[in-house]
Design an enzyme around this catalytic site. Sequence first.
Site, PDB file in Angstrom:
ATOM      1  N   GLY A   1       0.664  -1.217  -0.019  1.00 27.82           N
ATOM      2  CA  GLY A   1      -0.141   0.025   0.103  1.00 27.82           C
ATOM      3  C   GLY A   1       0.972   1.148  -0.022  1.00 27.82           C
TER       4      GLY A   1
ATOM      5  N   LEU B   1      -3.537  -5.372  -5.397  1.00 25.78           N
ATOM      6  CA  LEU B   1      -2.570  -4.530  -5.187  1.00 25.78           C
ATOM      7  C   LEU B   1      -1.302  -5.218  -4.398  1.00 25.78           C
ATOM      8  CD1 LEU B   1      -1.678  -1.561  -5.725  1.00 25.78           C
ATOM      9  CD2 LEU B   1      -2.732  -1.095  -3.386  1.00 25.78           C
ATOM     10  N   ASP B   2      -0.218  -4.928  -5.058  1.00 23.32           N
ATOM     11  CA  ASP B   2       0.934  -5.346  -4.401  1.00 23.32           C
ATOM     12  C   ASP B   2       1.012  -6.948  -4.104  1.00 23.32           C
ATOM     13  OD1 ASP B   2       1.794  -2.798  -4.420  1.00 23.32           O
ATOM     14  OD2 ASP B   2       1.153  -2.365  -2.486  1.00 23.32           O
ATOM     15  N   ALA B   3       0.244  -7.607  -4.842  1.00 22.31           N
ATOM     16  CA  ALA B   3       0.243  -9.165  -4.374  1.00 22.31           C
ATOM     17  C   ALA B   3       0.713 -10.062  -5.735  1.00 22.31           C
ATOM     18  CB  ALA B   3      -1.133  -9.232  -4.150  1.00 22.31           C
TER      19      ALA B   3
END
Lengths: 284, 284, 284, 284
Positions: free
Chosen positions: C201, C227-229
């Site tokens: 995040g 997101l960001d995964a």
Amino acid sequence: MSKSAVLLITCPDQKGLVAAIAHFLFEHGGNILHADQHQDAELGLFLMRVEWDLAGFALDFSEIAARFDPIARRLGMKWRLASSSHRPRVAVFVSRQTHCLVDLIHRYRAGELGCEIPLIVSNHPDGRWIAESCGIPYHQVEVCSGQKEKAEARQIELLDENRIDLLVLARYMQILSPTMVARFPNRIINIHHSFLPAFSGAKPYHQAYERGVKLIGATSHYVTEILDAGPIIEQDVVRVSHRDGVQELVRKGQDLEKIVLSRAVQWHIENRILVYGQKTVVFA
Amino acid sequence: MSKSAVLLITCPDQKGLVAAIAHFLFEHGGNILHADQHQDAELGLFLMRVEWDLAGFALDFSEIAARFDPIARRLGMKWRLASSSHRPRVAVFVSRQTHCLVDLIHRYRAGELGCEIPLIVSNHPDGRWIAESCGIPYHQVEVCSGQKEKAEARQIELLDENRIDLLVLARYMQILSPTMVARFPNRIINIHHSFLPAFSGAKPYHQAYERGVKLIGATSHYVTEILDAGPIIEQDVVRVSHRDGVQELVRKGQDLEKIVLSRAVQWHIENRILVYGQKTVVFA
Amino acid sequence: MSKSAVLLITCPDQKGLVAAIAHFLFEHGGNILHADQHQDAELGLFLMRVEWDLAGFALDFSEIAARFDPIARRLGMKWRLASSSHRPRVAVFVSRQTHCLVDLIHRYRAGELGCEIPLIVSNHPDGRWIAESCGIPYHQVEVCSGQKEKAEARQIELLDENRIDLLVLARYMQILSPTMVARFPNRIINIHHSFLPAFSGAKPYHQAYERGVKLIGATSHYVTEILDAGPIIEQDVVRVSHRDGVQELVRKGQDLEKIVLSRAVQWHIENRILVYGQKTVVFA
Amino acid sequence: MSKSAVLLITCPDQKGLVAAIAHFLFEHGGNILHADQHQDAELGLFLMRVEWDLAGFALDFSEIAARFDPIARRLGMKWRLASSSHRPRVAVFVSRQTHCLVDLIHRYRAGELGCEIPLIVSNHPDGRWIAESCGIPYHQVEVCSGQKEKAEARQIELLDENRIDLLVLARYMQILSPTMVARFPNRIINIHHSFLPAFSGAKPYHQAYERGVKLIGATSHYVTEILDAGPIIEQDVVRVSHRDGVQELVRKGQDLEKIVLSRAVQWHIENRILVYGQKTVVFA
């Protein structure tokens, strides 16, 4: 875990090598578990490690060498076959500092190292307590000034009696004679307490302190006739600063030495190292 | 950000040093922002860096030296005073490989480096594009075989005209003459593309490849008369393997070189480095 | 350097895979340059990358796919064939911080990256200078609040016009829509400025500072809907201490980001990455 | 080595702090051996560690506190005084994995740790051999399901009897009750086998494997009521790849755990750690 076999191969690079090896394994029902290879383009050299499951393999382990031999001859291979169930016999040599010895012993007890350690040899009594706590015979062979030959004769006797495959110098602070080295080609692993080739020879932490380096290192390598010049197996470093005196360098370095030595020993035991020229390929 | 002053002090270790310095700052209303000190017990040496806020300080920056001088004399100090608002004038020397130059220029543009870069000097045209994109004059001074003196005379002219405080050799592949080195004592920073003292001299990546090391390094250091033997400022390493040929070592090494050089330049600009003997203390 | 071809293969693990592939190459006179494979025992999956010399290979590059297809079908392979002479077309997206962009551009100019960069897209003007210094078109597409769709429509237009193969988010501080992500499956590489999964995040350096970690990291990964995964390609860390405020974390982190992003981009371009599930195998 | 004293100070930042402390030491003839300080500008906090030689110091160690107290009160300090000759009493808690225990014991025997270890507590018999080899009492306190209270009562009894200063959880796989934690504020050190805050809770190596990270870590921290959220003392990481299964992550991680835990224990013993908020300052 089922048994597996490992082939380590070095030969002139040429077309069809992988096909030949893979076909040999496939036609006898081999399931490849790991395969790794390397080409040295400059030297025209091909190096390979292949490990396969012996469960379901049509050949007995004892038959493999004879069957593989014709392929190896045809392609000019130097090769070695090993079984994962074979536990090489390792002798650990140590002097006064026992951190590497204790580390190896703990890994051995914890089942991390697939070897036997039938004896520990030392010119000092310092490591006896850990040897005894595990029931490993501890042979104190003093190395008196001018009588190194006598000591080495006794050491060789012990190594022969115990059918030793690998010698690990876990901070053993004596230089082995060429005779000794020649008996164990690429089968003596030493830990040197610096980032070689910087600071070879004596008192590397003092040398590093004097030079004012910002990192110190440790190097595990095979022992050859030339001091600290054998093929490097593994290296690592740790950051130091002006706050660290020689004593702090020694302490920080010891943590490196343990890790760098144990990795080398483990890779050797697992048949992951190929030596060529003055270098190693580690298929880790 | 308000202005601050920095004192860098080297003197024989003795009782009362910190008290004397702290008292001097306190009596004039100084608020210490950072203080760091080091004792070299072996040499009986005390080294200190102290930075304090000039806002609310009773003395003008221009008065500080005269007021501090009696204390310094009494305690046998070598010292230097710097203002955080002073931007040293830096010349960057470069040859054909421009990765360090581009890295420095980008940091300069991004406001990371508290300096001026009034000129770039090179014996090749390769860095001109980046210089021009930022409007920094790029002086191509060719170094012809046997005519190094002539080239250096021109370089010194440029350095003098531009009142240069610090010379950064950002992969400048010429050896400076003792005359040049003597003009900038501890004010020439070089990046050497190996973990010194391993692989000093020419073609360190080739040397590293031949030796079969498992880590490669980079070293930034002050230039002295003896090649690659000046006080080390910073070092770092990166892991390599048999898979990495010389070209890969060069690539991986270049990433180290950029970082290791830029750290040294930044620390120098921020007055964080003290040289003593053949070593540095970096109060980072 | 002569041309080479790369096969990237994923399939259920089974006996004879290597033999089949190696035989295919050998029968057409292929000289293997690099081969690397991996078995995921848990998933029963086999993954391989093999690169061979096209010089002396009996098949034209254009014929290879058709000839290999029957083998692939028989063994249930998902596969991809690439030529080393193909230079994928890369678009770089950037916002205000340009350190990653400058780093990529310098590598591109220096010939390190085997790709074309036909355009740079940004919602800010900050990177224009470096783009212009290299003659790469710089498209400023502002992303106004509530009008992301409009901006993205323009971006997609640009990407289509330029037949873009790979999107590199070089500190592009906007979240892409699921539509955009779906157009480039495993072909968008992002750099996240933390050691994921820690601090996903916004404002990861602030989060890291608050938590008091002793190392900060950077992570390059493929972008997925979450997101960001997405699958992690590369990570690295650097040591920090209480002396480092958020500003210092940002600076130190930027050096990581450049390296971690550029490695990912290079590996992607060189067809070294295989994605399976939420992970990558990098045959580096 | 002569005796030294250490002052650890936390207070609101203000002018004259260093002057007051240095003057106090100087007026009693104190020779400062090490001094380190930190300002948290955001919180307006000043933290300091100063160590000085007791040889030649005019005050007895027992008098120092009373003499320093007025200064501390005037400046609003929280402070702690320690003698280098004081050896804190440390209890080590361990479960089945003994690598950290063996490592600590070896450092203890080698004289690296300036503490006493009067007892080892475990819910398993695995560490008994190493305890016995050194003559350290090994108390096996089983933690039966639903009877944790009973076990903890026995543990507290043992800790009280042995006047324990510091609890080291050397891979002790039970969660301590809030009561236990409250008895030892900032005096329980745990090693968590991940890079916190990533992968807190159970089975972090499995979590790391699932996520496909490229580095794994270890974190030593003070234990607070909230699981794995206490102030971080030290962290380190090691590189892993797709070749590493969970078992390899465990092995590689164990080498980290030993180092990261032992550094924290050593720093605590040497009075180098100041806790403020959820963070630590380590004056190492």
